[in-house]
Design a protein around this motif. Sequence first.
Motif, short mmCIF file in Angstrom:
data_model
loop_
_atom_site.label_atom_id
_atom_site.label_comp_id
_atom_site.label_asym_id
_atom_site.label_seq_id
_atom_site.Cartn_x
_atom_site.Cartn_y
_atom_site.Cartn_z
N LEU A 130 77.24 68.71 72.53
CA LEU A 130 76.13 69.59 72.12
C LEU A 130 76.65 70.79 71.32
O LEU A 130 76.04 71.19 70.33
N ALA A 131 77.75 71.37 71.76
CA ALA A 131 78.32 72.52 71.03
C ALA A 131 78.73 72.11 69.62
O ALA A 131 78.45 72.83 68.65
N ALA A 132 79.38 70.97 69.48
CA ALA A 132 79.78 70.49 68.15
C ALA A 132 78.54 70.13 67.34
O ALA A 132 78.51 70.34 66.12
N GLY A 133 77.52 69.60 68.00
CA GLY A 133 76.29 69.22 67.30
C GLY A 133 75.58 70.41 66.67
O GLY A 133 74.97 70.29 65.61
N HIS A 134 75.65 71.57 67.32
CA HIS A 134 75.02 72.77 66.74
C HIS A 134 75.68 73.14 65.42
O HIS A 134 75.01 73.50 64.45
N VAL A 135 77.00 73.04 65.36
CA VAL A 135 77.73 73.35 64.12
C VAL A 135 77.34 72.34 63.04
O VAL A 135 77.08 72.71 61.89
N VAL A 136 77.29 71.07 63.40
CA VAL A 136 76.97 70.02 62.42
C VAL A 136 75.58 70.23 61.85
O VAL A 136 75.36 70.14 60.64
N ARG A 137 74.62 70.50 62.69
CA ARG A 137 73.24 70.61 62.22
C ARG A 137 73.01 71.86 61.38
O ARG A 137 72.09 71.89 60.57
N ARG A 138 73.84 72.88 61.55
CA ARG A 138 73.73 74.07 60.71
C ARG A 138 74.25 73.81 59.30
O ARG A 138 73.81 74.42 58.35
N LYS A 139 75.21 72.88 59.18
CA LYS A 139 75.89 72.70 57.90
C LYS A 139 75.63 71.37 57.22
O LYS A 139 76.08 71.16 56.11
N THR A 140 74.94 70.45 57.89
CA THR A 140 74.78 69.10 57.36
C THR A 140 73.32 68.69 57.46
O THR A 140 72.65 68.99 58.44
N THR A 141 72.86 67.98 56.45
CA THR A 141 71.48 67.49 56.47
C THR A 141 71.40 66.20 57.28
O THR A 141 72.39 65.46 57.38
N PRO A 142 70.23 65.88 57.83
CA PRO A 142 70.09 64.62 58.57
C PRO A 142 70.39 63.39 57.71
O PRO A 142 70.96 62.42 58.20
N SER A 143 70.05 63.45 56.43
CA SER A 143 70.35 62.29 55.57
C SER A 143 71.85 62.11 55.38
O SER A 143 72.34 60.98 55.31
N ASP A 144 72.60 63.20 55.31
CA ASP A 144 74.06 63.09 55.22
C ASP A 144 74.65 62.51 56.51
O ASP A 144 75.60 61.73 56.47
N LEU A 145 74.09 62.90 57.65
CA LEU A 145 74.60 62.40 58.92
C LEU A 145 74.35 60.91 59.09
O LEU A 145 75.12 60.22 59.75
N ASN A 146 73.28 60.40 58.50
CA ASN A 146 72.94 58.99 58.64
C ASN A 146 73.40 58.13 57.47
O ASN A 146 73.23 56.92 57.49
N ALA A 147 74.00 58.74 56.45
CA ALA A 147 74.44 58.00 55.27
C ALA A 147 75.67 57.16 55.59
O ALA A 147 76.54 57.59 56.34
N PRO A 148 75.75 55.95 55.03
CA PRO A 148 76.94 55.14 55.25
C PRO A 148 78.12 55.73 54.48
O PRO A 148 77.94 56.50 53.55
#
Length: 158
Positions: A130-148
């Motif tokens: 969860l702590a790492a997820g907060h950093v990711v969601r602040r800096k990355t878009t959902p489409s980038d997270l799901n992109a191959p």
Amino acid sequence: MASPLPVGDAYPYLRAANAGIRHHTRTLTLTPRTQPTASPADRVHLDVLHAHLTALHQLLDQLAESTRPRHPAAGRHLATAHTRLWQSAAAVHDAFHLLPVAEEPPTDTSCHPERLPEGPPVLTICQRHLAAGHVVRRKTTPSDLNAPLHGHTATCSQ
């Protein structure tokens, strides 16, 4: 002309972490996977691996942030690696929860994991995730997270 790599023990913690991973990998591969005595991944192994991945994730985040102003293209590649590492950590976290809980109770009856300052071990991976997820969601878009993962387009130079 590329700059030479640093000589000596400039990155002792990374070297120690890599040595630990090499040792663990060798230990797992010494027993052939086809033998019934070979142990599959368990929650403890995945928890430790997740801790390593999230630490690398934090390191890549810092490297991308410090590299991007002076070298934007390299910073973008590090940011992509940061995202891919998060995807790996998320997959390990998911696998952790799909594995069964150890069936045998601890042999030490004085062990009380619920009294640990970071909480019970089964929750530690979730707190870290969860702590790492907060950093990711602040800096990355959902489409980038799901992109191959796309092919590497930069040419390697020496």
